[in-house]
Write a protein that holds these residues in place. Structure first.
Motif, PDB file in Angstrom:
ATOM      1  N   ALA A   1       3.799 -15.546 -29.244  1.00 35.85           N
ATOM      2  CA  ALA A   1       5.011 -15.131 -29.949  1.00 35.85           C
ATOM      3  C   ALA A   1       4.664 -14.545 -31.317  1.00 35.85           C
ATOM      4  O   ALA A   1       5.247 -13.542 -31.744  1.00 35.85           O
ATOM      5  N   GLU A   2       3.710 -15.148 -31.993  1.00 34.13           N
ATOM      6  CA  GLU A   2       3.307 -14.646 -33.306  1.00 34.13           C
ATOM      7  C   GLU A   2       2.650 -13.283 -33.182  1.00 34.13           C
ATOM      8  O   GLU A   2       2.923 -12.371 -33.982  1.00 34.13           O
ATOM      9  N   ARG A   3       1.799 -13.104 -32.179  1.00 31.60           N
ATOM     10  CA  ARG A   3       1.148 -11.803 -31.972  1.00 31.60           C
ATOM     11  C   ARG A   3       2.178 -10.714 -31.686  1.00 31.60           C
ATOM     12  O   ARG A   3       2.021  -9.566 -32.103  1.00 31.60           O
ATOM     13  N   ARG A   4       3.223 -11.075 -30.987  1.00 33.71           N
ATOM     14  CA  ARG A   4       4.259 -10.101 -30.633  1.00 33.71           C
ATOM     15  C   ARG A   4       5.231  -9.851 -31.779  1.00 33.71           C
ATOM     16  O   ARG A   4       6.085  -8.977 -31.678  1.00 33.71           O
ATOM     17  N   GLY A   5       5.127 -10.646 -32.838  1.00 36.14           N
ATOM     18  CA  GLY A   5       6.028 -10.482 -33.975  1.00 36.14           C
ATOM     19  C   GLY A   5       7.379 -11.126 -33.785  1.00 36.14           C
ATOM     20  O   GLY A   5       8.334 -10.810 -34.524  1.00 36.14           O
ATOM     21  N   LEU A   6       7.487 -12.059 -32.823  1.00 35.72           N
ATOM     22  CA  LEU A   6       8.744 -12.759 -32.593  1.00 35.72           C
ATOM     23  C   LEU A   6       8.927 -13.818 -33.677  1.00 35.72           C
ATOM     24  O   LEU A   6       8.082 -14.699 -33.855  1.00 35.72           O
TER      25      LEU A   6
ATOM     26  N   ASP B   1      18.628  -9.090  -9.745  1.00 33.57           N
ATOM     27  CA  ASP B   1      17.828  -9.653  -8.652  1.00 33.57           C
ATOM     28  C   ASP B   1      17.324 -11.050  -8.943  1.00 33.57           C
ATOM     29  O   ASP B   1      17.045 -11.814  -8.011  1.00 33.57           O
ATOM     30  N   ALA B   2      17.151 -11.377 -10.216  1.00 34.54           N
ATOM     31  CA  ALA B   2      16.580 -12.677 -10.564  1.00 34.54           C
ATOM     32  C   ALA B   2      16.952 -13.050 -11.991  1.00 34.54           C
ATOM     33  O   ALA B   2      17.343 -12.196 -12.793  1.00 34.54           O
ATOM     34  N   VAL B   3      16.807 -14.328 -12.292  1.00 38.04           N
ATOM     35  CA  VAL B   3      16.991 -14.847 -13.646  1.00 38.04           C
ATOM     36  C   VAL B   3      15.644 -15.365 -14.135  1.00 38.04           C
ATOM     37  O   VAL B   3      14.959 -16.102 -13.418  1.00 38.04           O
ATOM     38  N   ALA B   4      15.246 -14.965 -15.341  1.00 36.04           N
ATOM     39  CA  ALA B   4      14.006 -15.440 -15.949  1.00 36.04           C
ATOM     40  C   ALA B   4      14.340 -16.431 -17.056  1.00 36.04           C
ATOM     41  O   ALA B   4      15.207 -16.159 -17.893  1.00 36.04           O
ATOM     42  N   THR B   5      13.683 -17.574 -17.056  1.00 35.19           N
ATOM     43  CA  THR B   5      13.902 -18.580 -18.092  1.00 35.19           C
ATOM     44  C   THR B   5      12.555 -19.022 -18.660  1.00 35.19           C
ATOM     45  O   THR B   5      11.501 -18.743 -18.094  1.00 35.19           O
ATOM     46  N   GLY B   6      12.619 -19.751 -19.756  1.00 35.01           N
ATOM     47  CA  GLY B   6      11.414 -20.249 -20.404  1.00 35.01           C
ATOM     48  C   GLY B   6      10.983 -21.611 -19.917  1.00 35.01           C
ATOM     49  O   GLY B   6      10.218 -22.301 -20.614  1.00 35.01           O
ATOM     50  N   HIS B   7      11.432 -22.033 -18.753  1.00 33.74           N
ATOM     51  CA  HIS B   7      11.018 -23.318 -18.203  1.00 33.74           C
ATOM     52  C   HIS B   7       9.531 -23.316 -17.855  1.00 33.74           C
ATOM     53  O   HIS B   7       8.979 -22.304 -17.409  1.00 33.74           O
ATOM     54  N   TYR B   8       8.925 -24.479 -18.026  1.00 32.13           N
ATOM     55  CA  TYR B   8       7.529 -24.663 -17.644  1.00 32.13           C
ATOM     56  C   TYR B   8       7.467 -25.201 -16.219  1.00 32.13           C
ATOM     57  O   TYR B   8       7.600 -26.400 -15.976  1.00 32.13           O
ATOM     58  N   ALA B   9       7.286 -24.299 -15.272  1.00 34.42           N
ATOM     59  CA  ALA B   9       7.163 -24.639 -13.859  1.00 34.42           C
ATOM     60  C   ALA B   9       6.615 -23.410 -13.156  1.00 34.42           C
ATOM     61  O   ALA B   9       6.616 -22.307 -13.721  1.00 34.42           O
ATOM     62  N   ARG B  10       6.140 -23.594 -11.930  1.00 35.45           N
ATOM     63  CA  ARG B  10       5.554 -22.467 -11.188  1.00 35.45           C
ATOM     64  C   ARG B  10       6.271 -22.280  -9.855  1.00 35.45           C
ATOM     65  O   ARG B  10       6.696 -23.250  -9.227  1.00 35.45           O
ATOM     66  N   ILE B  11       6.385 -21.029  -9.443  1.00 34.64           N
ATOM     67  CA  ILE B  11       6.879 -20.685  -8.117  1.00 34.64           C
ATOM     68  C   ILE B  11       5.697 -20.130  -7.328  1.00 34.64           C
ATOM     69  O   ILE B  11       5.073 -19.147  -7.726  1.00 34.64           O
ATOM     70  N   VAL B  12       5.381 -20.792  -6.214  1.00 39.39           N
ATOM     71  CA  VAL B  12       4.202 -20.457  -5.418  1.00 39.39           C
ATOM     72  C   VAL B  12       4.646 -20.109  -4.006  1.00 39.39           C
ATOM     73  O   VAL B  12       5.525 -20.772  -3.437  1.00 39.39           O
ATOM     74  N   THR B  13       4.040 -19.070  -3.430  1.00 39.48           N
ATOM     75  CA  THR B  13       4.297 -18.735  -2.032  1.00 39.48           C
ATOM     76  C   THR B  13       3.387 -19.582  -1.152  1.00 39.48           C
ATOM     77  O   THR B  13       2.159 -19.504  -1.242  1.00 39.48           O
ATOM     78  N   GLY B  14       3.980 -20.419  -0.309  1.00 40.71           N
ATOM     79  CA  GLY B  14       3.212 -21.318   0.536  1.00 40.71           C
ATOM     80  C   GLY B  14       2.593 -20.623   1.728  1.00 40.71           C
ATOM     81  O   GLY B  14       2.819 -19.424   1.979  1.00 40.71           O
TER      82      GLY B  14
ATOM     83  N   ALA C   1      11.980 -16.523 -25.419  1.00 41.79           N
ATOM     84  CA  ALA C   1      11.629 -15.209 -25.970  1.00 41.79           C
ATOM     85  C   ALA C   1      10.339 -14.693 -25.354  1.00 41.79           C
ATOM     86  O   ALA C   1      10.251 -13.514 -24.955  1.00 41.79           O
ATOM     87  N   VAL C   2       9.325 -15.539 -25.246  1.00 42.91           N
ATOM     88  CA  VAL C   2       8.056 -15.122 -24.650  1.00 42.91           C
ATOM     89  C   VAL C   2       8.219 -14.876 -23.159  1.00 42.91           C
ATOM     90  O   VAL C   2       7.641 -13.938 -22.594  1.00 42.91           O
ATOM     91  N   ALA C   3       9.030 -15.689 -22.490  1.00 38.89           N
ATOM     92  CA  ALA C   3       9.289 -15.465 -21.063  1.00 38.89           C
ATOM     93  C   ALA C   3       9.933 -14.104 -20.837  1.00 38.89           C
ATOM     94  O   ALA C   3       9.552 -13.360 -19.915  1.00 38.89           O
ATOM     95  N   ALA C   4      10.897 -13.727 -21.682  1.00 38.75           N
ATOM     96  CA  ALA C   4      11.537 -12.411 -21.568  1.00 38.75           C
ATOM     97  C   ALA C   4      10.521 -11.300 -21.826  1.00 38.75           C
ATOM     98  O   ALA C   4      10.518 -10.268 -21.131  1.00 38.75           O
ATOM     99  N   ALA C   5       9.659 -11.500 -22.826  1.00 37.17           N
ATOM    100  CA  ALA C   5       8.638 -10.498 -23.137  1.00 37.17           C
ATOM    101  C   ALA C   5       7.701 -10.297 -21.951  1.00 37.17           C
ATOM    102  O   ALA C   5       7.319  -9.158 -21.629  1.00 37.17           O
ATOM    103  N   ARG C   6       7.319 -11.361 -21.295  1.00 35.84           N
ATOM    104  CA  ARG C   6       6.429 -11.251 -20.137  1.00 35.84           C
ATOM    105  C   ARG C   6       7.125 -10.568 -18.968  1.00 35.84           C
ATOM    106  O   ARG C   6       6.489  -9.848 -18.196  1.00 35.84           O
TER     107      ARG C   6
ATOM    108  N   PHE D   1       9.765 -17.903 -13.590  1.00 33.82           N
ATOM    109  CA  PHE D   1       9.310 -18.807 -14.646  1.00 33.82           C
ATOM    110  C   PHE D   1       7.987 -18.263 -15.205  1.00 33.82           C
ATOM    111  O   PHE D   1       6.905 -18.721 -14.816  1.00 33.82           O
ATOM    112  N   PRO D   2       8.054 -17.289 -16.099  1.00 33.15           N
ATOM    113  CA  PRO D   2       6.828 -16.628 -16.572  1.00 33.15           C
ATOM    114  C   PRO D   2       5.861 -17.526 -17.329  1.00 33.15           C
ATOM    115  O   PRO D   2       4.703 -17.133 -17.544  1.00 33.15           O
ATOM    116  N   LEU D   3       6.286 -18.718 -17.760  1.00 31.70           N
ATOM    117  CA  LEU D   3       5.420 -19.586 -18.551  1.00 31.70           C
ATOM    118  C   LEU D   3       4.728 -20.662 -17.721  1.00 31.70           C
ATOM    119  O   LEU D   3       4.006 -21.496 -18.275  1.00 31.70           O
TER     120      LEU D   3
END
Length: 376
Positions: A182-187, A120-133, A14-19, A167-169
């Motif tokens: 999530a609480e601040r957003r009212g989720l 164009d892309a799929v957003a998920t709540g996984h904890y990982a980072r995508i970095v441009t090398g 939910a927070v990943a989608a909000a971001r 991976f917004p998180l």
């Protein structure tokens, strides 16, 4: 970008989608219905993708003001993730169904269907980072919050699907930060417990699930010398490193506890022995998915490996061949079972992923048939 947000019904997605919405993307929420039983309910914090989760996902989408759909992927889930789970245990291996779900469902069925619909892309709540090398290639890295890092189960996705993922998180400091947001957003899912264990075994009884699906197959439990020390109802219900529930008829001569050393489905036997016999240095893994195009092939290089979803990184010498990955650990580890995922890291970066096919003596025998690896 047009982004398909995978909404599991939990706080992370939910927070990943909000971001993703905050980032200015055109976001559509999708909940994946994975259970064939429409009456399935979540049991405490066990399981996911239940009726309650679908309702929570819908409420999150409504609050974010984004379109929401439920996609029935139960057939794909049963035919890939569950079928693989059963066949792997039947073959005496120990699978990780979360890895297979990411491979076959979240970054195959979901992502490929989304791309076909023009996303164009799929957003998920996984904890990982995508970095441009530095070379411009996209790299998969561990999350800032190492306690929640999920790069281990994402290594199977491969570089092509990584380029179509968000991976917004990945940069959040902790799960507490996500809950507070999530609480601040009212989720309404801000205090919802995390799901854990195997989602399609909601009561946590994996052995019972296997018995129901694979049936009773009585056989012998033997020690390392081949002496019968007990009986089992199905070798598939045992995994390397297991100590409890062995049902042994007699204790070891020295009175020490015994552990599962090997599951032999062909002979329908379970081999048990002392804990020190579980220690291995050498591992071979196949079904390789590699991210780092510049890493050497056929030459040993230093790296770190992770062998369990919540395991520690271990220093190792790694050789990647055209067919597999051969690993020599700097220090021995116990309970390494065929079927587990092995992920190779260079610092925080995921270099590649493979599925363990042999460990210990069986791995050393394969080493001897190929070019020698770097000495320990």
């Amino acid at each position: 970008m047009r982004v398909l947000a995978a909404l599991s019904g939990g706080v992370d997605s939910a927070v990943a989608a909000a971001r993703a919405v905050d980032a200015g993307h055109e976001v559509v929420g999708v909940h994946m219905a994975l259970s064939r039983s429409r009456a399935q309910h979540r049991t405490g914090s066990r399981g996911c993708c239940s009726i309650e989760d679908a309702s929570d996902a819908r409420r999150a989408a409504d609050l974010l003001g984004i379109p929401y759909y439920v996609w029935d992927l139960s057939e794909e889930f049963e035919d890939t993730v569950v079928a693989d789970f059963l066949s792997e245990y039947e073959a005496g291996r120990t699978p990780n169904p979360c890895v297979r779900c990411n491979e076959h469902i979240k970054f195959a069925a979901l992502a490929d269907r989304g791309m076909a619909l023009g996303f164009d892309a799929v957003a998920t709540g996984h904890y990982a980072r995508i970095v441009t090398g530095t070379s411009g290639d996209l790299e998969l890295h561990r999350a800032v919050d190492e306690a929640k890092d999920q790069s281990y189960v994402l290594g199977v996705m491969g570089p092509e699907r990584l380029a179509r993922s968000l991976f917004p998180l990945g940069d959040v400091a902790s799960k507490d930060e996500v809950r507070a947001e999530a609480e601040r957003r009212g989720l309404g899912v801000s205090a919802k417990p995390d799901s854990y264990d195997i989602c399609f075994v909601a009561d946590g009884d994996t052995k019972g699930f296997l018995r129901d699906r694979l049936g009773s197959r009585p056989g012998e439990v033997v020690d390392a010398d081949g002496q019968v020390v007990g009986e089992h109802d199905g070798a598939y219900a045992y995994t390397v490193g297991q100590r409890r529930g062995l049902g042994l008829n007699r204790p070891a001569p020295d009175g020490r506890p015994r552990y599962v050393l090997e599951v032999d489905p062909a002979a329908n036997k379970v081999v048990v022995g002392a804990s020190e016999l579980l220690s291995v240095h050498d591992i071979v893994a196949d079904d390789v998915v590699w991210f780092a195009s510049g890493s050497p092939v056929g030459q040993a290089f230093g790296a770190q490996v992770q062998l369990r979803a919540h395991g520690q990184l271990v220093a190792a010498s790694v050789v990647r061949t055209d067919d597999d990955v051969r690993v020599t650990l700097a220090e021995p580890m116990r309970g390494i079972a065929p079927g587990q995922s092995l992920v190779v890291y260079g610092g925080t970066r995921v270099l590649g992923q493979a599925t363990i096919s042999a460990a210990g003596r069986a791995a050393r025998e394969q080493f001897s048939e190929q070019a020698p690896v770097a000495a320990r």
